[in-house]
Design a protein around this motif. Structure first.
Motif: not given
Length: 243
Positions: A126-137
């Motif tokens: 999580q970054v800035g209170g949001h799920v880090n979608t970069l980790l899905e790549h």
């Protein structure tokens, strides 16, 4: 303790993540599932372009050290029993020549914050209170946030992970060997003898770091290592070492 929990660093991490996400979205029509990896490569190239002046400074410093080598050896012979005087005289010689014995470290030091940020981006779910979608790549099925050592420790290593990291490490080690063969280091004669051996080993340490770093940071290290070799070869022609 997570250093990126501090507000200034947390903001920097958030901005970096958003920038990478924007680049990933931009490249998605072109690269598809490899868009995040391409974004990392583009960031690497952009950083290296910005650091070209630093590379030129490094090449000039290497040329200066090689040119000053006979005088440095003379100082070492004269003041070998007085280390403090030797240090003063050596620094004075560099000052007189308008050079610095530490100029060769600048490219590594300048890139360290970038590598650190990439490392952090792909370690935080999580970054800035949001799920880090970069980790899905992923890259050929291997998540950009996965490290080889981490996968081995967690027992999640598969053939794809081993293959991808094997390629990265092989490229980094191969470039390090080419660097050792094609670019003889300019060694300060006043430096301790062990530094010669360290200079020969240092390029290979990047391959070891790539084993511990997330795949995204490993990509950065691979691209920047190859860039460094090509850049140094070109600059060595412009600033040749005296024979």
């Amino acid at each position: 303790m997570d250093l990126f929990a501090f507000p200034p660093l947390a903001l920097l991490l958030d901005l970096t993540t958003r920038a990478l996400l924007a680049l990933t979205s931009f490249f998605d029509p072109l690269a598809g599932g490899l868009s995040a990896a391409l974004a990392v490569v583009v960031v690497t190239v952009a950083v290296r372009v910005l650091l070209i002046p630093v590379g030129v400074s490094q090449a000039r410093a290497e040329q200066t050290r090689a040119r000053l080598a006979p005088r440095l050896r003379a100082l070492q012979e004269r003041w070998r029993k007085d280390p403090e005087r030797l240090q003063r005289e050596t620094m004075q010689l560099y000052r007189d020549e308008g050079a610095s014995p530490f100029a060769g470290c600048l490219p590594v030091l300048a890139q360290a914050p970038v590598v650190g940020l990439l490392y952090a981006v792909f370690l935080h779910p999580q970054v800035g209170g949001h799920v880090n979608t970069l980790l899905e790549h992923e890259v050929f099925g291997v998540p950009l946030g996965r490290s080889l050592v981490g996968a081995l420790s967690a027992g999640t290593t598969d053939a794809g992970t081993l293959a991808v990291f094997a390629v990265l490490v092989a490229v980094i080690a191969g470039v390090a060997e080419l660097t050792r063969r094609l670019l003889r280091p300019s060694v300060d004669p006043s430096a301790p003898a062990w530094t010669t051996g360290m200079l020969g080993v240092l390029p290979f340490t990047t391959a070891v770091v790539a084993l511990f770093a997330p795949l995204a940071a490993g990509l950065y290290l691979t691209v920047t290592t190859a860039w460094t070799l090509v850049q140094r070869l070109l600059l060595r022609r412009r600033y040749p070492l005296p024979r």
